[in-house]
Scaffold this motif. Structure first.
Motif, PDB file in Angstrom:
ATOM      1  N   GLU A 118      59.899  58.063  64.482  1.00 47.89           N
ATOM      2  CA  GLU A 118      59.506  57.585  63.164  1.00 47.89           C
ATOM      3  C   GLU A 118      60.590  57.858  62.117  1.00 47.89           C
ATOM      4  O   GLU A 118      60.887  57.000  61.273  1.00 47.89           O
ATOM      5  N   ALA A 119      61.196  59.033  62.144  1.00 50.67           N
ATOM      6  CA  ALA A 119      62.211  59.387  61.154  1.00 50.67           C
ATOM      7  C   ALA A 119      63.427  58.477  61.243  1.00 50.67           C
ATOM      8  O   ALA A 119      64.031  58.119  60.222  1.00 50.67           O
ATOM      9  N   VAL A 120      63.789  58.097  62.465  1.00 54.39           N
ATOM     10  CA  VAL A 120      64.947  57.202  62.649  1.00 54.39           C
ATOM     11  C   VAL A 120      64.667  55.849  62.002  1.00 54.39           C
ATOM     12  O   VAL A 120      65.515  55.281  61.289  1.00 54.39           O
ATOM     13  N   LEU A 121      63.469  55.320  62.222  1.00 55.92           N
ATOM     14  CA  LEU A 121      63.138  54.015  61.658  1.00 55.92           C
ATOM     15  C   LEU A 121      62.982  54.091  60.139  1.00 55.92           C
ATOM     16  O   LEU A 121      63.400  53.178  59.422  1.00 55.92           O
ATOM     17  N   GLU A 122      62.422  55.180  59.640  1.00 55.89           N
ATOM     18  CA  GLU A 122      62.318  55.348  58.192  1.00 55.89           C
ATOM     19  C   GLU A 122      63.704  55.386  57.547  1.00 55.89           C
ATOM     20  O   GLU A 122      63.919  54.808  56.483  1.00 55.89           O
ATOM     21  N   GLY A 123      64.657  56.061  58.204  1.00 51.57           N
ATOM     22  CA  GLY A 123      66.022  56.101  57.688  1.00 51.57           C
ATOM     23  C   GLY A 123      66.640  54.717  57.658  1.00 51.57           C
ATOM     24  O   GLY A 123      67.349  54.352  56.702  1.00 51.57           O
ATOM     25  N   PHE A 124      66.374  53.913  58.679  1.00 49.98           N
ATOM     26  CA  PHE A 124      66.879  52.538  58.736  1.00 49.98           C
ATOM     27  C   PHE A 124      66.332  51.726  57.565  1.00 49.98           C
ATOM     28  O   PHE A 124      67.078  51.039  56.850  1.00 49.98           O
ATOM     29  N   PHE A 125      65.026  51.812  57.329  1.00 49.00           N
ATOM     30  CA  PHE A 125      64.429  51.071  56.219  1.00 49.00           C
ATOM     31  C   PHE A 125      64.939  51.581  54.873  1.00 49.00           C
ATOM     32  O   PHE A 125      65.131  50.791  53.940  1.00 49.00           O
ATOM     33  N   GLY A 126      65.170  52.888  54.768  1.00 52.05           N
ATOM     34  CA  GLY A 126      65.669  53.452  53.518  1.00 52.05           C
ATOM     35  C   GLY A 126      67.021  52.896  53.125  1.00 52.05           C
ATOM     36  O   GLY A 126      67.328  52.789  51.932  1.00 52.05           O
ATOM     37  N   ARG A 127      67.830  52.529  54.111  1.00 54.82           N
ATOM     38  CA  ARG A 127      69.149  51.960  53.826  1.00 54.82           C
ATOM     39  C   ARG A 127      69.087  50.456  53.557  1.00 54.82           C
ATOM     40  O   ARG A 127      70.025  49.897  52.993  1.00 54.82           O
ATOM     41  N   GLN A 128      68.000  49.816  53.955  1.00 54.59           N
ATOM     42  CA  GLN A 128      67.915  48.365  53.858  1.00 54.59           C
ATOM     43  C   GLN A 128      67.026  47.870  52.717  1.00 54.59           C
ATOM     44  O   GLN A 128      67.200  46.750  52.242  1.00 54.59           O
ATOM     45  N   LEU A 129      66.083  48.694  52.285  1.00 49.46           N
ATOM     46  CA  LEU A 129      65.076  48.245  51.326  1.00 49.46           C
ATOM     47  C   LEU A 129      65.101  49.089  50.056  1.00 49.46           C
ATOM     48  O   LEU A 129      65.553  50.239  50.073  1.00 49.46           O
ATOM     49  N   ASP A 130      64.582  48.520  48.953  1.00 50.50           N
ATOM     50  CA  ASP A 130      64.552  49.251  47.688  1.00 50.50           C
ATOM     51  C   ASP A 130      63.150  49.758  47.360  1.00 50.50           C
ATOM     52  O   ASP A 130      62.807  49.956  46.205  1.00 50.50           O
ATOM     53  N   PHE A 131      62.311  49.947  48.378  1.00 45.51           N
ATOM     54  CA  PHE A 131      60.995  50.551  48.196  1.00 45.51           C
ATOM     55  C   PHE A 131      60.724  51.441  49.408  1.00 45.51           C
ATOM     56  O   PHE A 131      61.285  51.221  50.491  1.00 45.51           O
TER      57      PHE A 131
ATOM     58  N   ARG B 183      62.265  45.983  62.102  1.00 39.52           N
ATOM     59  CA  ARG B 183      63.293  45.147  61.492  1.00 39.52           C
ATOM     60  C   ARG B 183      62.916  44.881  60.042  1.00 39.52           C
ATOM     61  O   ARG B 183      61.771  45.102  59.626  1.00 39.52           O
ATOM     62  N   VAL B 184      63.875  44.414  59.264  1.00 43.21           N
ATOM     63  CA  VAL B 184      63.585  43.928  57.923  1.00 43.21           C
ATOM     64  C   VAL B 184      63.193  42.457  58.065  1.00 43.21           C
ATOM     65  O   VAL B 184      63.909  41.664  58.665  1.00 43.21           O
ATOM     66  N   HIS B 185      62.040  42.134  57.543  1.00 41.28           N
ATOM     67  CA  HIS B 185      61.490  40.788  57.665  1.00 41.28           C
ATOM     68  C   HIS B 185      61.333  40.207  56.262  1.00 41.28           C
ATOM     69  O   HIS B 185      61.683  40.844  55.264  1.00 41.28           O
ATOM     70  N   GLU B 186      60.818  38.990  56.169  1.00 36.61           N
ATOM     71  CA  GLU B 186      60.508  38.379  54.880  1.00 36.61           C
ATOM     72  C   GLU B 186      59.110  37.799  54.952  1.00 36.61           C
ATOM     73  O   GLU B 186      58.806  36.972  55.812  1.00 36.61           O
ATOM     74  N   LEU B 187      58.249  38.246  54.044  1.00 36.83           N
ATOM     75  CA  LEU B 187      56.872  37.780  53.996  1.00 36.83           C
ATOM     76  C   LEU B 187      56.588  37.245  52.603  1.00 36.83           C
ATOM     77  O   LEU B 187      56.753  37.961  51.611  1.00 36.83           O
TER      78      LEU B 187
END
Length: 207
Positions: free
Chosen positions: A87-100, A118-122
């Protein structure tokens, strides 16, 4: 007494007139009315429009779009950008890609293992998309994105738990459960029964 004959030459005159008479003019055909052609054209237009509508992607609201993302993921059309059970690895990935903030919690106690994300678009907004898998191979897809519950369509069910409002949507063979964490809209989607998915959403929201 003998019937008097026709005056001399009258028979020849009649025959001559009949032989030389112009043929009767052809009866004019009535002009074709446009109604039949207009009706046929309208029918063709309706068929074409119906075919285009059936081929159009179905994303008329956030709930339907979230379920469509789940189906695309199950079909392999939304591959993970990062595969990890941590979980921590994926949270770190999202932290670098998203602004929330995008929380990824451990659901192993519920017999669910993180697979990746992954970063998606909804609905035109970036979302954190990630998946859990159960022992039976069943997939639970989570997405998080900026939003509010007010922009969702009317739900099929609503549950209130410890300050959270859970809105449940049935879309064919899949169910989506939405809730709000601050200014982040969260949703779980799966083909599992609605009460089970709602229990998972409560577990994730309470963690």
């Amino acid at each position: 007494a003998d019937t008097p004959g026709a005056p001399a030459g009258i028979e020849e005159a009649v025959r001559s007139t009949l032989d030389g008479e112009a043929p009767s003019p052809a009866v004019p055909r009535p002009a074709r009315r446009p109604g039949r052609w207009l009706a046929a054209a309208a029918a063709v237009i309706l068929v074409v429009a119906g075919a285009l509508w059936l081929r159009a992607p179905v994303e008329d609201d956030l709930a339907t779009a979230a379920v469509e993302s789940y189906r695309l993921h199950r079909a392999g059309e939304l591959p993970h950008a990062i595969e990890t059970p941590e979980e921590a690895v994926l949270e770190g990935f999202f932290g670098r890609q998203l602004d929330f903030p995008a929380r990824v919690i451990d659901l192993r106690m519920m017999e669910l293992t993180l697979v990746g994300g992954r970063v998606h678009e909804l609905d035109g907004r970036k979302s954190a998309l990630y998946a859990y898998r159960g022992p039976d191979g069943r997939v639970i897809l989570c997405q998080m994105l900026p939003g509010t519950l007010e922009e969702l369509p009317p739900p099929d069910q609503v549950r209130e738990e410890r300050g959270f409002t859970f809105q449940l949507y049935e879309r064919g063979d899949a169910t989506a459960v939405f809730w709000l964490e601050g200014q982040v809209l969260c949703v779980l989607v799966s083909d599992m029964p609605g009460p089970e998915l709602l229990a998972l959403a409560r577990e994730k929201a309470m963690a």
